[in-house]
Design a protein around this motif. Sequence first.
Motif, PDB file in Angstrom:
ATOM      1  N   LEU A 137       0.837  -1.192   0.000  1.00  0.00           N
ATOM      2  CA  LEU A 137       0.000   0.000   0.000  1.00  0.00           C
ATOM      3  C   LEU A 137       0.876   1.248   0.000  1.00  0.00           C
ATOM      4  CD1 LEU A 137      -3.031   0.874   0.315  1.00  0.00           C
ATOM      5  CD2 LEU A 137      -2.550   1.075   2.743  1.00  0.00           C
ATOM      6  N   CYS A 138       0.588   2.192  -0.907  1.00  0.00           N
ATOM      7  CA  CYS A 138       1.376   3.422  -0.938  1.00  0.00           C
ATOM      8  C   CYS A 138       0.494   4.663  -0.845  1.00  0.00           C
ATOM      9  CB  CYS A 138       2.265   3.485  -2.178  1.00  0.00           C
ATOM     10  SG  CYS A 138       1.373   3.461  -3.716  1.00  0.00           S
ATOM     11  N   ALA A 139      -0.831   4.510  -0.925  1.00  0.00           N
ATOM     12  CA  ALA A 139      -1.725   5.658  -0.766  1.00  0.00           C
ATOM     13  C   ALA A 139      -3.154   5.173  -0.555  1.00  0.00           C
ATOM     14  CB  ALA A 139      -1.673   6.571  -1.985  1.00  0.00           C
ATOM     15  N   VAL A 140      -3.924   5.993   0.150  1.00  0.00           N
ATOM     16  CA  VAL A 140      -5.353   5.763   0.345  1.00  0.00           C
ATOM     17  C   VAL A 140      -6.030   7.102   0.123  1.00  0.00           C
ATOM     18  CG1 VAL A 140      -7.173   5.087   1.956  1.00  0.00           C
ATOM     19  CG2 VAL A 140      -4.929   3.965   2.066  1.00  0.00           C
ATOM     20  N   VAL A 141      -7.007   7.139  -0.780  1.00  0.00           N
ATOM     21  CA  VAL A 141      -7.769   8.362  -1.038  1.00  0.00           C
ATOM     22  C   VAL A 141      -9.173   8.131  -0.511  1.00  0.00           C
ATOM     23  CG1 VAL A 141      -8.655   9.935  -2.801  1.00  0.00           C
ATOM     24  CG2 VAL A 141      -6.401   8.883  -3.078  1.00  0.00           C
ATOM     25  N   ALA A 142      -9.687   9.099   0.237  1.00  0.00           N
ATOM     26  CA  ALA A 142     -11.008   8.954   0.849  1.00  0.00           C
ATOM     27  C   ALA A 142     -11.908  10.127   0.495  1.00  0.00           C
ATOM     28  CB  ALA A 142     -10.864   8.859   2.360  1.00  0.00           C
ATOM     29  N   HIS A 143     -13.174   9.819   0.315  1.00  0.00           N
ATOM     30  CA  HIS A 143     -14.189  10.844   0.059  1.00  0.00           C
ATOM     31  C   HIS A 143     -15.152  10.874   1.243  1.00  0.00           C
ATOM     32  CE1 HIS A 143     -18.052  12.363  -1.528  1.00  0.00           C
ATOM     33  NE2 HIS A 143     -17.263  13.158  -2.217  1.00  0.00           N
ATOM     34  N   THR A 144     -15.403  12.052   1.769  1.00  0.00           N
ATOM     35  CA  THR A 144     -16.427  12.219   2.795  1.00  0.00           C
ATOM     36  C   THR A 144     -17.515  13.105   2.216  1.00  0.00           C
ATOM     37  OG1 THR A 144     -15.228  14.093   3.730  1.00  0.00           O
ATOM     38  CG2 THR A 144     -14.851  11.960   4.744  1.00  0.00           C
ATOM     39  N   GLY A 145     -18.730  12.866   2.611  1.00  0.00           N
ATOM     40  CA  GLY A 145     -19.833  13.672   2.108  1.00  0.00           C
ATOM     41  C   GLY A 145     -20.914  12.813   1.512  1.00  0.00           C
ATOM     42  N   THR A 146     -21.653  13.387   0.587  1.00  0.00           N
ATOM     43  CA  THR A 146     -22.787  12.705  -0.031  1.00  0.00           C
ATOM     44  C   THR A 146     -22.410  12.236  -1.432  1.00  0.00           C
ATOM     45  OG1 THR A 146     -23.683  14.703  -1.062  1.00  0.00           O
ATOM     46  CG2 THR A 146     -24.345  14.254   1.223  1.00  0.00           C
ATOM     47  N   ALA A 147     -23.391  11.677  -2.124  1.00  0.00           N
ATOM     48  CA  ALA A 147     -23.152  11.204  -3.483  1.00  0.00           C
ATOM     49  C   ALA A 147     -22.951  12.354  -4.457  1.00  0.00           C
ATOM     50  CB  ALA A 147     -24.321  10.337  -3.943  1.00  0.00           C
ATOM     51  N   ALA A 164      -3.578   5.403   8.313  1.00  0.00           N
ATOM     52  CA  ALA A 164      -3.985   5.138   6.931  1.00  0.00           C
ATOM     53  C   ALA A 164      -4.793   3.842   6.821  1.00  0.00           C
ATOM     54  CB  ALA A 164      -2.769   5.080   6.022  1.00  0.00           C
ATOM     55  N   MET A 165      -4.441   2.842   7.579  1.00  0.00           N
ATOM     56  CA  MET A 165      -5.143   1.568   7.544  1.00  0.00           C
ATOM     57  C   MET A 165      -6.484   1.613   8.277  1.00  0.00           C
ATOM     58  SD  MET A 165      -3.413  -0.602   5.738  1.00  0.00           S
ATOM     59  CE  MET A 165      -4.219  -2.118   6.176  1.00  0.00           C
ATOM     60  N   SER A 166      -6.683   2.612   9.131  1.00  0.00           N
ATOM     61  CA  SER A 166      -7.939   2.680   9.893  1.00  0.00           C
ATOM     62  C   SER A 166      -9.070   3.280   9.076  1.00  0.00           C
ATOM     63  CB  SER A 166      -7.726   3.492  11.174  1.00  0.00           C
ATOM     64  OG  SER A 166      -7.541   4.854  10.847  1.00  0.00           O
ATOM     65  N   LEU A 167      -8.764   3.822   7.930  1.00  0.00           N
ATOM     66  CA  LEU A 167      -9.764   4.458   7.081  1.00  0.00           C
ATOM     67  C   LEU A 167     -10.501   3.370   6.316  1.00  0.00           C
ATOM     68  CD1 LEU A 167     -10.621   7.326   6.343  1.00  0.00           C
ATOM     69  CD2 LEU A 167      -9.065   7.174   4.433  1.00  0.00           C
ATOM     70  N   ARG A 168     -11.743   3.141   6.634  1.00  0.00           N
ATOM     71  CA  ARG A 168     -12.499   2.046   6.020  1.00  0.00           C
ATOM     72  C   ARG A 168     -13.687   2.540   5.211  1.00  0.00           C
ATOM     73  NH1 ARG A 168      -8.853  -1.617   6.302  1.00  0.00           N
ATOM     74  NH2 ARG A 168      -8.390  -2.453   8.318  1.00  0.00           N
TER      75      ARG A 168
END
Length: 135
Positions: free
Chosen positions: A89-99, A130-134
């Motif tokens: 794993l070298c990156a995790v991208v996360a989106h928060t919010g609505t559709a 980084a690993m806790s982001l699910r």
Amino acid sequence: RIQTFRCLTLPIGYNSLQSAYAAFIQITTPDPRTPQMRHSYKLVYAPPVVLFSIPRNTWYNHHLNRSHREVSYPYTLEALGGFGGRYSLCAVVAHTGTAVRGHYTAYIKRNAAWYYCDDGLVRRSTLIEAMSLRR
């Protein structure tokens, strides 16, 4: 026909990257040009870098809905597509919010250190964070 993929868009509805990938290589999809024929995906060689995308939005009853299903992902991934090799794993991208609106943040590994990136804010982070982001 062989196609080159830069990003594997995995099917929605799975709880782990591994199970979504297993479904990805088994699914057959109609080709719009020849609806009577079906095809499936398979990797013919192990690329040096793999980007997985897990869609979170679906159309249902004329509305765009966002899935809040948690998806786990490993730090290392072995033998992708039956090939030898090991991915880290070298990156995790996360989106928060609505559709329809929201905000993206990322955890990025540079050299041996992890960083959290949020617009103009970049701070030191950890692999554990980084690993806790699910979601």
